[in-house]
Design a protein around this motif. Structure first.
Motif, mmCIF file in Angstrom:
data_model
loop_
_atom_site.group_PDB
_atom_site.id
_atom_site.type_symbol
_atom_site.label_atom_id
_atom_site.label_comp_id
_atom_site.label_asym_id
_atom_site.label_seq_id
_atom_site.Cartn_x
_atom_site.Cartn_y
_atom_site.Cartn_z
ATOM 1 N N PHE A 108 48.576 8.050 0.142
ATOM 2 C CA PHE A 108 47.976 8.148 1.478
ATOM 3 C C PHE A 108 48.727 9.182 2.302
ATOM 4 C CE2 PHE A 108 47.770 7.011 5.977
ATOM 5 C CZ PHE A 108 46.400 6.826 6.160
ATOM 6 N N THR A 109 47.993 9.889 3.156
ATOM 7 C CA THR A 109 48.618 10.737 4.163
ATOM 8 C C THR A 109 47.805 10.699 5.440
ATOM 9 O OG1 THR A 109 49.419 12.962 4.695
ATOM 10 C CG2 THR A 109 47.396 12.824 3.392
ATOM 11 N N SER A 110 48.497 10.830 6.555
ATOM 12 C CA SER A 110 47.818 10.955 7.845
ATOM 13 C C SER A 110 47.933 12.387 8.372
ATOM 14 C CB SER A 110 48.419 9.973 8.866
ATOM 15 O OG SER A 110 49.781 10.299 9.131
ATOM 16 N N SER A 111 48.443 13.303 7.542
ATOM 17 C CA SER A 111 48.593 14.701 7.938
ATOM 18 C C SER A 111 47.230 15.320 8.246
ATOM 19 C CB SER A 111 49.273 15.492 6.818
ATOM 20 O OG SER A 111 49.106 16.884 7.006
ATOM 21 N N SER A 112 47.053 15.822 9.447
ATOM 22 C CA SER A 112 45.773 16.437 9.821
ATOM 23 C C SER A 112 45.508 17.700 9.012
ATOM 24 C CB SER A 112 45.756 16.749 11.324
ATOM 25 O OG SER A 112 46.815 17.625 11.678
ATOM 26 N N GLY A 194 51.886 31.774 2.582
ATOM 27 C CA GLY A 194 50.608 31.990 3.247
ATOM 28 C C GLY A 194 49.671 30.803 3.180
ATOM 29 N N ASN A 195 50.113 29.688 2.585
ATOM 30 C CA ASN A 195 49.253 28.523 2.434
ATOM 31 C C ASN A 195 49.738 27.416 3.367
ATOM 32 O OD1 ASN A 195 48.112 25.985 1.446
ATOM 33 N ND2 ASN A 195 47.391 27.176 -0.311
ATOM 34 N N ARG A 196 49.025 27.227 4.468
ATOM 35 C CA ARG A 196 49.437 26.261 5.483
ATOM 36 C C ARG A 196 49.430 24.835 4.947
ATOM 37 N NH1 ARG A 196 46.189 24.931 11.090
ATOM 38 N NH2 ARG A 196 47.695 23.419 11.916
ATOM 39 N N THR A 197 48.479 24.520 4.075
ATOM 40 C CA THR A 197 48.388 23.162 3.548
ATOM 41 C C THR A 197 49.601 22.819 2.700
ATOM 42 O OG1 THR A 197 45.998 23.463 3.472
ATOM 43 C CG2 THR A 197 46.892 21.547 2.347
ATOM 44 N N SER A 200 52.704 22.159 4.699
ATOM 45 C CA SER A 200 52.769 20.890 5.443
ATOM 46 C C SER A 200 53.622 19.855 4.718
ATOM 47 C CB SER A 200 51.365 20.341 5.690
ATOM 48 O OG SER A 200 50.763 19.912 4.485
ATOM 49 N N PHE A 201 53.954 20.102 3.452
ATOM 50 C CA PHE A 201 54.800 19.188 2.682
ATOM 51 C C PHE A 201 56.269 19.625 2.677
ATOM 52 C CE2 PHE A 201 50.627 18.154 1.135
ATOM 53 C CZ PHE A 201 50.698 16.819 0.774
#
Length: 233
Positions: A108-112, A194-197, A200-201
């Motif tokens: 699970f993640t709540s990361s927008s 260059g990869n924002r997603t 995020s980790f």
């Protein structure tokens, strides 16, 4: 809410050749039962939520996850590990390091950012009927490295794997940073910067950790809930 104080002494024995350890805790019966109840509650709450990414969650669903996670985090902070409360112990040393080390699956993640991309790399959006199916994380403290693998399905049955790896660093006692250089799939290699997603980790604080469950918080308090994968299973 009045929380039960858990005074816990940890004992460990080697149980697998890959250095994962069997956990033994001497806890009060009530305290141990409450931890088990919360973990079971969390499993039930997460069922059907699609890791928080496959559909929009209601406020009530988000609140239920936070309520159970909050209770687990509060109890864990009081556990005594290596002679200190867990909140003051280091995930890079001693028993916590041995527990953290290994292979984990994102539940699970709540990361927008991750939710918007519906995955780790976003590559599934560029293949026919693409879908991010599984995301795993390998913590390797021997080499201070963190490796991520995303399994992406497409065309109703075909699969590809996206991989990223980079150095792992200590930010605080329980906070880590990850610096991936590239992410790869097939023969393609791309700069991770260059990869924002993927980025995020790159920062996480461990707020709960035992032999089969891990909870991290990101820089904006977003949740990442992981379960242990036994490589021999």
């Amino acid at each position: 809410m009045v929380m039960t104080f858990l005074h816990i002494s940890l004992g460990w024995s080697r149980c697998r050749s890959n250095r994962l350890s069997c956990e033994r805790r001497d806890v009060s019966e009530a305290g141990s039962a409450r931890v088990s109840e919360c973990k079971a509650d969390l499993h039930r709450v997460l069922t059907g939520l699609g890791r928080g990414m496959s559909r929009a969650l209601t406020d009530a669903e988000e609140d239920r996850v936070e309520d159970v996670v909050g209770e687990l985090e509060e109890m864990w902070a009081k556990w005594v590990i290596d002679g200190r409360p867990a909140a003051e112990s280091s995930i890079f040393e001693g028993e916590l390091a041995r527990t953290w080390n290994g292979l984990w699956r994102l539940d699970f993640t709540s990361s927008s950012t991750t939710r918007f991309a519906k995955g780790f790399s976003g590559i599934h959006a560029f293949v026919p009927k693409g879908r991010s199916e599984e995301l795993t994380q390998q913590i390797d403290l021997d080499f201070m490295e963190l490796r991520m693998k995303e399994v992406v399905s497409f065309l109703g049955g075909s699969r590809l794997e996206v991989r990223a790896r980079g150095s792992l660093s200590r930010k605080t006692q329980r906070m880590f940073t990850w610096d991936p250089e590239t992410w790869e799939f097939g023969v393609m290699k791309n700069a991770a910067s260059g990869n924002r997603t993927i980025r995020s980790f790159c920062v996480g604080e461990v707020t709960f950790l035992d032999s089969d469950l891990r909870i991290d918080r990101g820089t904006t308090d977003q949740l990442y809930i992981w379960s242990r994968i036994n490589p021999e299973a």
